[in-house]
Design a protein around this motif. Structure first.
Motif: not given
Length: 419
Positions: A149-151, A153, A155-156, A175, A177, A231, A233, A236
């Motif tokens: 899940n991505h909230q 930066t 997260d990385v 990755w 991205m 990610f 999603e 963000f």
């Protein structure tokens, strides 16, 4: 303004502002003739509350000095580590022709050290990781894809930290991205390593999926990659939540708050490109026996859920400057054998949606209780504190700065010889 709200919230916590004073601040800066704060007495009280007292001044000064020192170190770290990485890569190019596997092994180790340096910035700011769920170390030598899940930066950066103790995973990782990262200081490193930069938007979607398929065919096996970080999603949480909720409403899907509905395109491409097939055509993953002289292919899906204290994500600026109070970031893992994952588009979409609905439940439980729920058949959830070795950090940082000094002298020598 939504994009900077988390940073404002953290600063407001530092300044110990009350809710009422923040309302006054908003009114004060609106530059309207009338103020919602009311009378002059209220405005006077507001000015008093906003003033930095003598007791707070040293603390504020310390935060500022620490942030400046950390920023200066980060710049120095990048100036020595990234050019040194590139110089080593150029010098090792003949080895790529003679022994490609060894070349990519050495490149992967240097790549891991670079990510370890980024992880150390957060580590020494007091941002640590607590791991929950299944132990992914047990599959560190198998091929896997992480669905995260991505909230923000951060997260990385969090993944860069928590995967450092998982064997060679970071060294052999690819990755996926956003393309904007290509233009950052770390972009050149990711390009050399073989990470994939994906451009968002409907107008680019089909073309990007074709490019991803070609990229996997040309770079994944040839560079001995094992894990992929994705990610699903596609952006963000704060940027995609409203669109996702609108889509869910139109299609009679659950209303999600802590995650958004995933996009299936990249996941489908990865599975179809990397999952090995048995003779009967079914996926050979998980506990399937390895075929003679053939790779097992992608074997596992790791459902990864990141949770931040009070649902306030950490961005990369905070990770670098360290102005937010120390915090524990929580990461939950669930492992699924790839043989149990449907590959057809509609079935895969349903499977992905269900995983993110379960993520929503996991995060709701965490934000209510401060812990993830226990697995089925267990009464309590067990967490594991992830740690970085201070000695290891010292060694890789020393290697980076010594390498930078060495390459500087080498270039200086050739410069004087030529000019």
């Amino acid at each position: 303004m939504d994009g900077i709200k988390p940073s404002w919230v953290s600063w407001l916590n530092h300044f110990k502002m009350s809710g009422d004073s923040w309302k006054c601040k908003k009114s004060y800066f609106s530059f309207k003739g009338s103020s919602s704060c009311g009378s002059n007495q209220d405005r006077t009280d507001f000015d008093v509350r906003m003033a930095v007292t003598l007791e707070e001044a040293p603390w504020l000064g310390w935060i500022l000095v620490k942030a400046l020192v950390r920023f200066a170190f980060m710049v120095a770290n990048n100036l020595v580590a990234i050019p040194s990485y590139l110089c080593y890569i150029i010098v090792l190019l003949p080895l790529r022709l003679l022994d490609s596997k060894r070349y990519w092994y050495l490149e992967g180790m240097m790549y891991k050290w670079l990510l370890g340096m980024v992880a150390s910035w957060g580590w020494y700011a007091g941002y640590t990781v607590m791991e929950w769920g299944e132990d992914i170390k047990t599959i560190s030598e198998d091929e896997a894809v992480m669905l995260v899940n991505h909230q923000a930066t951060g997260d990385v950066c969090t993944l860069m930290m928590c995967l450092q103790d998982k064997g060679l995973v970071v060294a052999q990782m690819m990755w996926l991205m956003d393309h904007i990262f290509k233009y950052t200081n770390f972009g050149i490193v990711s390009l050399v390593h073989g990470d994939f930069f994906i451009r968002q938007g409907k107008s680019h979607r089909d073309q990007q999926l074709l490019l991803l398929k070609k990229h996997l065919e040309n770079n994944y096996r040839s560079r001995d990659r094992k894990w992929i970080v994705l990610f699903p999603e596609g952006g963000f949480l704060r940027k995609r939540r409203e669109t996702s909720q609108s889509f869910a409403k139109k299609n009679n899907l659950p209303f999600l708050t802590h995650v958004t509905l995933p996009r299936v395109g990249a996941t489908k491409i990865i599975l179809r490109a990397l999952v090995a097939r048995q003779e009967n055509g079914s996926p050979a993953g998980g506990d399937a026996k390895e075929l003679d002289n053939k790779s097992k292919g992608l074997q596992w899906i790791i459902d990864t859920t990141i949770a931040y204290p009070k649902a306030e994500p950490i961005d990369i600026q905070t990770w670098i400057l360290g102005y937010r109070k120390p915090a524990v970031i929580h990461v939950h893992y669930r492992i699924f054998p790839v043989k149990d994952v449907p590959l057809e588009t509609d079935d895969l979409s349903d499977w992905l949606y269900q995983r993110f609905i379960e993520k929503e439940d996991l995060l709701s439980h965490f934000y209510e209780t401060g812990a993830f729920p226990p697995p089925k058949g267990h009464k309590e959830a067990v967490s594991r504190e992830m740690t970085l070795s201070n000695m290891w950090i010292f060694l890789i940082q020393s290697f980076a700065f010594l390498s930078g000094y060495m390459w500087y002298n080498i270039f200086q020598y050739f410069y004087h010889c030529l000019f």
